[in-house]
Write a protein that holds these residues in place. Structure first.
Motif, PDB file in Angstrom:
ATOM      1  N   ASN A 170     -18.257  47.788  66.440  1.00  0.00           N
ATOM      2  CA  ASN A 170     -18.594  46.498  67.064  1.00  0.00           C
ATOM      3  C   ASN A 170     -19.139  45.482  67.769  1.00  0.00           C
ATOM      4  O   ASN A 170     -19.749  44.818  68.242  1.00  0.00           O
ATOM      5  CB  ASN A 170     -16.689  46.873  68.265  1.00  0.00           C
ATOM      6  N   GLN A 171     -20.148  46.897  68.143  1.00  0.00           N
ATOM      7  CA  GLN A 171     -21.655  46.501  68.158  1.00  0.00           C
ATOM      8  C   GLN A 171     -21.708  45.282  67.613  1.00  0.00           C
ATOM      9  O   GLN A 171     -23.470  44.963  67.863  1.00  0.00           O
ATOM     10  CB  GLN A 171     -22.960  47.862  69.418  1.00  0.00           C
ATOM     11  N   ILE A 173     -20.842  42.968  66.237  1.00  0.00           N
ATOM     12  CA  ILE A 173     -20.191  41.867  66.165  1.00  0.00           C
ATOM     13  C   ILE A 173     -20.859  41.508  67.256  1.00  0.00           C
ATOM     14  O   ILE A 173     -20.395  41.718  68.602  1.00  0.00           O
ATOM     15  CB  ILE A 173     -18.723  41.610  65.909  1.00  0.00           C
ATOM     16  N   VAL A 179     -12.634  41.402  66.945  1.00  0.00           N
ATOM     17  CA  VAL A 179     -12.901  42.916  67.822  1.00  0.00           C
ATOM     18  C   VAL A 179     -12.592  43.302  66.538  1.00  0.00           C
ATOM     19  O   VAL A 179     -11.092  43.255  66.100  1.00  0.00           O
ATOM     20  CB  VAL A 179     -12.304  43.009  68.558  1.00  0.00           C
ATOM     21  N   PHE A 180     -13.091  44.461  66.019  1.00  0.00           N
ATOM     22  CA  PHE A 180     -12.738  44.788  64.874  1.00  0.00           C
ATOM     23  C   PHE A 180     -12.014  46.439  65.120  1.00  0.00           C
ATOM     24  O   PHE A 180     -11.877  47.370  66.499  1.00  0.00           O
ATOM     25  CB  PHE A 180     -14.094  45.901  64.229  1.00  0.00           C
ATOM     26  N   LYS A 181     -10.993  47.018  65.077  1.00  0.00           N
ATOM     27  CA  LYS A 181     -10.035  47.583  64.960  1.00  0.00           C
ATOM     28  C   LYS A 181     -10.667  48.070  63.691  1.00  0.00           C
ATOM     29  O   LYS A 181     -10.377  48.138  62.762  1.00  0.00           O
ATOM     30  CB  LYS A 181      -8.846  46.772  65.132  1.00  0.00           C
ATOM     31  N   ASP A 189      -6.276  42.459  61.842  1.00  0.00           N
ATOM     32  CA  ASP A 189      -7.504  41.386  62.743  1.00  0.00           C
ATOM     33  C   ASP A 189      -7.981  40.791  61.931  1.00  0.00           C
ATOM     34  O   ASP A 189      -7.772  40.854  60.952  1.00  0.00           O
ATOM     35  CB  ASP A 189      -8.136  42.704  63.711  1.00  0.00           C
ATOM     36  N   VAL A 191     -11.369  41.348  61.291  1.00  0.00           N
ATOM     37  CA  VAL A 191     -12.617  41.586  61.287  1.00  0.00           C
ATOM     38  C   VAL A 191     -11.929  42.207  59.746  1.00  0.00           C
ATOM     39  O   VAL A 191     -12.392  41.889  58.465  1.00  0.00           O
ATOM     40  CB  VAL A 191     -12.846  42.736  61.776  1.00  0.00           C
TER      41      VAL A 191
END
Length: 333
Positions: A170-171, A173, A179-181, A189, A191
């Motif tokens: 997530n950092q 992006i 938002v990465f899950k 999601d 991503v």
């Protein structure tokens, strides 16, 4: 041109002379000389004429079908290469053999070093990020690889290194709305939707390369043998995940080439899908990345990532056949 992607629903793919012609509603969308084609990938629904199929097989052009959800359905390919010696060496190395353990170490080392390389580059561009702890974990895992002598333990190390990488994804992006899950299939999601789609494209390209070299794609070493799983394709994909697919995803998101508006959500399943226009943009970026050049650290010359898929497969074949002492994974520095 390399790969022709058909993203238009209800397209018709035919042949005129030495050209492949793509039509929709009697309107010609594309005409491509067969000499410029290596593969055709159909996303969604399309019709292919028998004459076009025969010509594709004659010119050794593969035809792949991927569902609208990004699921790999199958590939029509020319006859498998006649090099039985590669497959013989591949099968002899199956199981907990020294060759299989060495190859698995190589796949994992390549994957984790390229994960670390990706984080290192990003940290250099954005000093405010805190990626060093993840890089340290990945390096510690890499240092343990030579101390482990069984494949299951190596898989455990691969999992630990991958967890560190995805723990900070997530950092990487830099755009709002994404938002990465945790990894999920089917994707819930955007991503993960891009990852699933990108890894499907990568699987197709790597599988094509190992078929050219002469491997049995179903016999892998890192990935457990399972009915219908192309284990060796997944093995050789590992080195390219961060270098090709993840970099394309981050480029698309961070440069606002794709936005949250390029995704749709299924009302009942909550599955997230990339829109048709979004697929077109992603395919452009993916093909551009495949055609980009870098200096291959082993062969010592410039090549594209598309060429590197086959280079790595040939290096693996040389190792298994005893022509070289080690399998060198693709690692960029």
């Amino acid at each position: 041109m390399g790969t022709l992607y058909i993203n238009q629903d209800d397209a018709f793919i035919g042949k005129i002379d030495e050209r492949i012609v793509v039509k929709c509603n009697n309107k010609i969308l594309q005409e491509v000389p067969l000499i410029h084609l290596e593969a055709i990938v159909i996303l969604g629904r399309a019709t292919v004429s028998p004459a076009a199929i025969a010509e594709l097989l004659k010119h050794k052009v593969s035809l792949t079908f991927i569902s609208e959800m990004g699921e790999y359905l199958g590939t029509l390919e020319p006859e498998l290469t006649k090099n039985i010696f590669v497959r013989d060496a591949q099968w002899k190395a199956a199981g907990e053999t020294p060759q299989a353990i060495h190859a698995v170490r190589g796949f994992i080392r390549g994957k984790l070093k390229n994960y670390r390389y990706s984080l290192y580059k990003t940290q250099g561009h954005y000093s405010e990020l805190n990626l060093q702890p993840a890089m340290t974990i990945i390096q510690n895992v890499i240092n343990k690889l030579n101390k482990v002598d069984n494949i299951n333990s190596l898989r455990g190390l691969e999992g630990a290194g991958s967890a560190a990488y995805f723990g900070v994804f997530n950092q990487l992006i830099r755009a709002e709305g994404f938002v990465f899950k945790p990894r999920h299939r089917p994707a819930i999601d955007s991503v993960n939707s891009l990852m699933n789609f990108g890894y499907t494209l990568l699987r197709r390209d790597v599988q094509s390369a190992i078929n050219i070299v002469g491997f049995d794609p179903y016999l892998g070493y890192l990935h457990v043998q399972r009915y219908g799983r192309v284990g060796l394709a997944f093995d050789l994909m590992e080195e390219f995940r961060a270098l090709v697919v993840d970099s394309v995803i981050l480029n698309a998101i961070n440069n606002r080439i794709l936005t949250p508006n390029d995704f749709t959500v299924e009302p009942l399943s909550n599955v997230v899908r990339l829109s048709e226009s979004g697929r077109k943009e992603f395919l452009k970026l993916y093909e551009k990345k495949k055609q980009s050049e870098f200096k291959h650290p082993v062969v010592g010359r410039k090549c594209t990532y598309r060429e590197a898929f086959e280079i790595q497969a040939r290096l693996l074949a040389k190792y298994l056949m005893g022509e070289i002492d080690q399998y060198p994974p693709l690692v960029l520095k």
